[in-house]
Design a protein around this motif. Structure first.
Motif, mmCIF file in Angstrom:
data_model
loop_
_atom_site.group_PDB
_atom_site.id
_atom_site.type_symbol
_atom_site.label_atom_id
_atom_site.label_comp_id
_atom_site.label_asym_id
_atom_site.label_seq_id
_atom_site.Cartn_x
_atom_site.Cartn_y
_atom_site.Cartn_z
ATOM 1 N N GLY A 285 3.201 143.773 -30.878
ATOM 2 C CA GLY A 285 3.374 144.872 -29.814
ATOM 3 C C GLY A 285 3.891 145.658 -29.199
ATOM 4 O O GLY A 285 4.618 146.481 -29.128
ATOM 5 N N VAL B 239 7.167 146.365 -31.237
ATOM 6 C CA VAL B 239 7.817 146.925 -32.510
ATOM 7 C C VAL B 239 7.164 148.401 -31.866
ATOM 8 O O VAL B 239 7.391 149.394 -31.591
ATOM 9 C CB VAL B 239 7.705 147.712 -33.605
ATOM 10 C CG1 VAL B 239 7.323 148.701 -34.546
ATOM 11 C CG2 VAL B 239 7.678 146.185 -34.770
ATOM 12 N N ALA B 240 5.599 148.635 -31.259
ATOM 13 C CA ALA B 240 4.890 150.209 -30.491
ATOM 14 C C ALA B 240 5.687 150.120 -29.532
ATOM 15 O O ALA B 240 5.325 150.947 -29.675
ATOM 16 C CB ALA B 240 3.443 149.010 -30.751
ATOM 17 N N SER C 41 8.923 151.457 -30.486
ATOM 18 C CA SER C 41 8.400 152.792 -30.538
ATOM 19 C C SER C 41 8.167 153.884 -29.628
ATOM 20 O O SER C 41 8.147 154.833 -30.040
ATOM 21 C CB SER C 41 7.793 152.556 -31.898
ATOM 22 O OG SER C 41 8.156 151.491 -33.026
ATOM 23 N N ASN C 42 7.250 153.688 -28.337
ATOM 24 C CA ASN C 42 6.297 154.247 -27.994
ATOM 25 C C ASN C 42 7.177 154.792 -26.623
ATOM 26 O O ASN C 42 7.463 156.333 -26.408
ATOM 27 C CB ASN C 42 5.549 153.636 -26.805
ATOM 28 C CG ASN C 42 4.300 153.402 -27.867
ATOM 29 O OD1 ASN C 42 4.087 154.859 -28.736
ATOM 30 N ND2 ASN C 42 3.084 152.833 -27.761
ATOM 31 N N ALA D 4 9.320 157.468 -28.188
ATOM 32 C CA ALA D 4 8.418 158.549 -28.864
ATOM 33 C C ALA D 4 8.020 159.291 -27.784
ATOM 34 O O ALA D 4 8.138 160.558 -27.819
ATOM 35 C CB ALA D 4 7.061 158.373 -29.535
ATOM 36 N N ASN E 212 11.066 161.722 -27.135
ATOM 37 C CA ASN E 212 11.040 162.661 -28.251
ATOM 38 C C ASN E 212 12.128 161.902 -29.074
ATOM 39 O O ASN E 212 12.861 162.830 -29.505
ATOM 40 C CB ASN E 212 11.137 163.824 -27.683
ATOM 41 C CG ASN E 212 10.707 165.229 -28.404
ATOM 42 O OD1 ASN E 212 9.962 164.814 -29.641
ATOM 43 N ND2 ASN E 212 11.594 166.351 -28.420
ATOM 44 N N GLY E 213 12.513 160.722 -29.201
ATOM 45 C CA GLY E 213 13.518 160.473 -29.765
ATOM 46 C C GLY E 213 13.268 160.086 -31.175
ATOM 47 O O GLY E 213 12.182 160.303 -31.090
ATOM 48 N N TRP E 214 14.270 160.849 -31.947
ATOM 49 C CA TRP E 214 14.317 160.731 -32.810
ATOM 50 C C TRP E 214 14.712 159.466 -33.460
ATOM 51 O O TRP E 214 16.151 159.834 -33.937
ATOM 52 C CB TRP E 214 14.903 162.090 -33.620
ATOM 53 C CG TRP E 214 15.071 162.283 -35.346
ATOM 54 C CD1 TRP E 214 14.665 161.931 -36.318
ATOM 55 C CD2 TRP E 214 15.637 163.821 -35.258
ATOM 56 N NE1 TRP E 214 14.514 162.758 -37.235
ATOM 57 C CE2 TRP E 214 14.688 163.520 -36.963
ATOM 58 C CE3 TRP E 214 15.414 165.232 -35.255
ATOM 59 C CZ2 TRP E 214 15.543 165.309 -37.992
ATOM 60 C CZ3 TRP E 214 15.991 165.895 -36.245
ATOM 61 C CH2 TRP E 214 16.049 165.993 -37.401
ATOM 62 N N ILE E 215 13.969 159.176 -34.601
ATOM 63 C CA ILE E 215 14.666 157.969 -35.174
ATOM 64 C C ILE E 215 15.601 157.852 -36.613
ATOM 65 O O ILE E 215 14.713 158.152 -37.965
ATOM 66 C CB ILE E 215 13.596 156.472 -35.154
ATOM 67 C CG1 ILE E 215 13.439 156.056 -34.370
ATOM 68 C CG2 ILE E 215 14.218 155.414 -36.461
ATOM 69 C CD1 ILE E 215 12.058 154.919 -34.241
ATOM 70 N N ALA F 68 16.127 152.586 -38.973
ATOM 71 C CA ALA F 68 15.342 151.085 -37.866
ATOM 72 C C ALA F 68 14.904 150.291 -39.222
ATOM 73 O O ALA F 68 15.139 150.085 -40.161
ATOM 74 C CB ALA F 68 13.845 152.080 -37.979
ATOM 75 N N VAL G 118 8.892 163.738 -34.914
ATOM 76 C CA VAL G 118 8.796 162.765 -33.774
ATOM 77 C C VAL G 118 7.854 161.789 -33.683
ATOM 78 O O VAL G 118 6.589 162.505 -33.906
ATOM 79 C CB VAL G 118 9.754 163.633 -32.733
ATOM 80 C CG1 VAL G 118 9.243 162.512 -31.489
ATOM 81 C CG2 VAL G 118 11.311 163.961 -32.920
ATOM 82 N N SER H 86 2.471 152.139 -35.010
ATOM 83 C CA SER H 86 3.332 150.953 -34.502
ATOM 84 C C SER H 86 1.878 151.030 -33.532
ATOM 85 O O SER H 86 1.469 149.605 -33.187
ATOM 86 C CB SER H 86 4.628 151.001 -33.493
ATOM 87 O OG SER H 86 5.513 150.907 -34.437
ATOM 88 N N ALA I 22 -0.792 147.329 -33.201
ATOM 89 C CA ALA I 22 -0.475 146.331 -32.296
ATOM 90 C C ALA I 22 -1.666 146.751 -31.566
ATOM 91 O O ALA I 22 -2.862 146.040 -31.378
ATOM 92 C CB ALA I 22 0.248 147.182 -31.014
#
Lengths: 296, 296, 296, 296
Positions: free
Chosen positions: C27, C29-30, C33-34, C37, C40-43, C46, D26, D33, D37
């Motif tokens: 959990g 990474v989730a 990432s959540n 997200a 509104n973050g633009w990865i 990674a 995005v 993930s 998860a």
């Protein structure tokens, strides 16, 4: 015959570099070795290459200058009969006389800065007699080293006249070798021919891949997994001259063109410095469109 | 003196490999070259190394056998006076007589399989006269190649007797060179000394890093970014014999010990095959605890 | 939740570099990432590494700064609860704030010149805030770059006081990272500890081989066939800190110690520049005595 | 949602490999993930690549199979809605189901022997289901491994019929991937298209240099200082398919064409084994004519 050497002091570590290319024949090595032994010459490095596919023989000797009874002129006189007998293309050079090197660059500084620093640090056996550029950007860096900077713009409309000035400059400076350290201009065929075997270029690809313009863009498009650089003599056929040295670096899908350019710079610098060093130490023999490089 | 060669046919591409180590003196190269020229010897490859720090000179020549008027015995007789005059350690070998190679392995097959395939493919100038192992695992692979497999177990309690049998085997087989292709047993000092310069080992680290047992585990613990392998002559000092060749491969934090073992196998194979080839072609001279390797 | 970004212009290509090390859990990474997200973050990049042998997880994200609704301070505030929940060691840095780098050198110029040129050329994302040396030799080179040169001699008799001055200088300049670019002095343990993980050294051997003084001499004596360089973090155990990067170059019997020194310089420069770059881009995580390096 | 896994035993170290390519948006990573998860999926390896120049995103995850509550079919069902939402090209594979590999060779054995040995040694996660050759030479080697050998001659006059038989064989054997291990025949366009992305070739040059026939001869003529090999997917444009991996080895003027062939063999073997391994581990994504290779 043994001759006492009256020329050089014991502390003298100059060497004479004798470089020979000729049709292969039995007795060649013996002839040259005898010549050197008769004059008490102390061979510090010797390299041979025999190419049966073309029937040619190539040879390079380093001989302690202080062990010989003559200077370079004397050597030439003494050796010429052997050279004639064996139809040799040959030269002998004194390591104590640094080669006169002219550098040419455009706007990118990495190769130029690298060579200038190596020369300054005493690592390159050369005298940098001048830097010529078609832009003013690198003047300040060059002048820090107390090296004359020649600004010779090259414009589309006046290209012929511009290159005539370059020709004049080279006629005046009389460089032993000219290095295109990312010069980014194509020299006119006359210049290439006039200075054949004496102009060294660094091309930013692993030739013959990606000859011509924008090799990193081409490499990116093709998706290669290694990029490279090639140090070669300039001929009037673009990017097709005899190759002195090459190297590569690993890249991946994650690298942008800008990354390739950045990573490639390190390869370019290293390959050019190595290739130039080989040339300066008389380690390179050009034969047809290939090189014999007696590096160690 | 010129002698007409009555021994060999034109199609004969055997070479004699003349390998010399001796104190450096002016006239050495001339003496050897003259000897060869006088007998009309056609030198196809020549390598010299002069080490001023110890005052020694090293030399290797390949001479077309068919160009000389004598066989190996005749060569030895003719050359011995020169060897004596210059205090040479020297040997001359006929490339037409493949060296007799004994391979030793344990359970891991990668180095053994690689060497067997190269020999089978005609790439290694050698006759594999037998494989000796302390396990039965690789018997079937070896016997596919019609090569005798000798099972000689080595047990803690009977080690001395076990190695006596190995000694007997070697006395019987008379290998020119023995290759420890991941043999994983430490040879007793007497054997090391008896076969000095004739036993080649592959160590699975970039020596002198990680000598001894479990080098990949050591490398993992230290967090190095490159792992390597080292091909060296066995002496009675573990992993300290003269190094013939080495190579490395890049690793990262993402590699487990199992990955290092897997990646390392490819380096081991390549380095051992290269080192053995140098030995078989008489390209290696051991001097004190270092090697001169005249590879091209 | 989607948040409109009111901070940054479209032309802004700054990224936030989020670097995390923590015990591995489902959990993770989730969760991260959540978090990204939701804002509104633009990865843009990674990297993950999970090490089952120690049960730790390592992660690095580059997120377009202009895609996020907060600055670094805001990021820290928003992310801290997650960091707490998962026992994270973590940091987030703004690529738009170049790291403050102090360089230290002795007399040899190659590494220093290389780093200064790269920074000058815009290749290193860093501000060189000063060069400190125990000799005056490199002052002129440094000052050409308009970078303050600090001469701090280190003498046997007054070493403690001399290093106290270095400590004062570092306290004053507040470098983010200090680079020993062939500094040739051993820093006192207090300094090593005070700046743990923030002092980078280049050692001129392939560690752990040839730690300590005169590694090229050691390499020559051992007769290795590759020499190398190692970029590592300085700890109070000499040459034993976490390794960032390493590389090697092939050498042979024909190379003198002076040749090794010359050839090694190019490896040192390249490895140090690469290692420093990784550090500056927040690609390195130190864990125990090893590094995770998320280079691409 | 947390689901207890009732499928797999603790000792099960199978992973599911989830590979995704889709337009960048995005929230993508968060979505995937979260999916993992929610099902308690334990991610053991994760790799991302975002290519802003084309606006695509690529992702590969390894998830412990035993941590998930479903098998591959269940995974596909559960994940499909997300795939649809984000317009994904995707696949998920079970590492416990080894890929079915067909090998094709001609007369040269080095690549074939290398792959057979790796598979036999358990190093390649694959089942070799057959070897097809246009010559009988390698039958005995293949049959030692208890692998079916299919002799399918290819003659100029009957090429179309011959390749129809190959097509039949492939239809019958249903390989997941076919490897041209120096097969030396150009497959017809229909076959290339039918098996797009599933036929891997090793070309014995550093592409795009020396495409087509006799690359070592071409390399020798050009006088390059490095030769190489390229592992790529076969397309109907000869030697122009997406490149998986490449490598090079240094050569010199002293190497004959036969030497280049011999030295090149080692590069070919290594590059092919590496490229195939990447493919088998689902590390390669083909996008247009390039590859994303998530090796570690």
């Amino acid at each position: 015959m043994t001759v006492t050497n009256t020329f050089a002091s014991a502390a003298d570590d100059r060497v004479f570099r004798l470089v020979i290319a000729c049709p292969d024949r039995v007795g060649l090595v013996a002839k040259v070795s005898n010549f050197l032994a008769n004059y008490n010459g102390w061979i510090t490095e010797a390299s041979h290459h025999s190419d049966p596919s073309i029937g040619w023989f190539f040879m390079r000797n380093e001989i302690k200058a202080s062990s010989l009874p003559f200077d370079i002129k004397g050597f030439v006189q003494a050796f010429q009969p052997i050279a004639n007998e064996f139809d040799m293309q040959w030269r002998v050079e004194d390591s104590g006389v640094p080669k006169r090197v002219m550098l040419m660059a455009s706007k990118e500084s990495h190769c130029l800065a690298d060579l200038l620093h190596r020369a300054h640090d005493g690592e390159l056996p050369a005298e940098i007699i001048g830097v010529c550029s078609n832009h003013e950007d690198l003047r300040r860096m060059v002048e820090w080293y107390d090296i004359p900077f020649h600004y010779l713009p090259v414009r589309k409309e006046t290209k012929q006249a511009d290159f005539a000035k370059l020709n004049d400059l080279m006629a005046e400076l009389q460089p032993d070798v000219t290095v295109l350290a990312r010069y980014m201009q194509i020299l006119p065929p006359e210049l290439c021919q006039a200075f054949e075997g004496r102009v060294i270029n660094i091309h930013h690809s692993f030739l013959p891949s990606f000859a011509g313009a924008k090799p990193y863009h081409q490499a990116y498009q093709r998706g290669v997994k290694l990029i490279g650089a090639t140090c070669h003599y300039v001929t009037d056929l673009l990017d097709e001259g005899p190759i002195i040295d090459q190297d590569v670096i690993r890249v991946s899908h994650s690298h942008t063109i800008a990354d390739l350019v950045r990573l490639g710079r390190d390869v370019e610098k290293a390959v050019l410095a190595r290739g130039l060093r080989y040339h300066l130490e008389e380690r390179v023999i050009i034969h047809e469109n290939k090189t014999i490089v007696f590096h160690h």
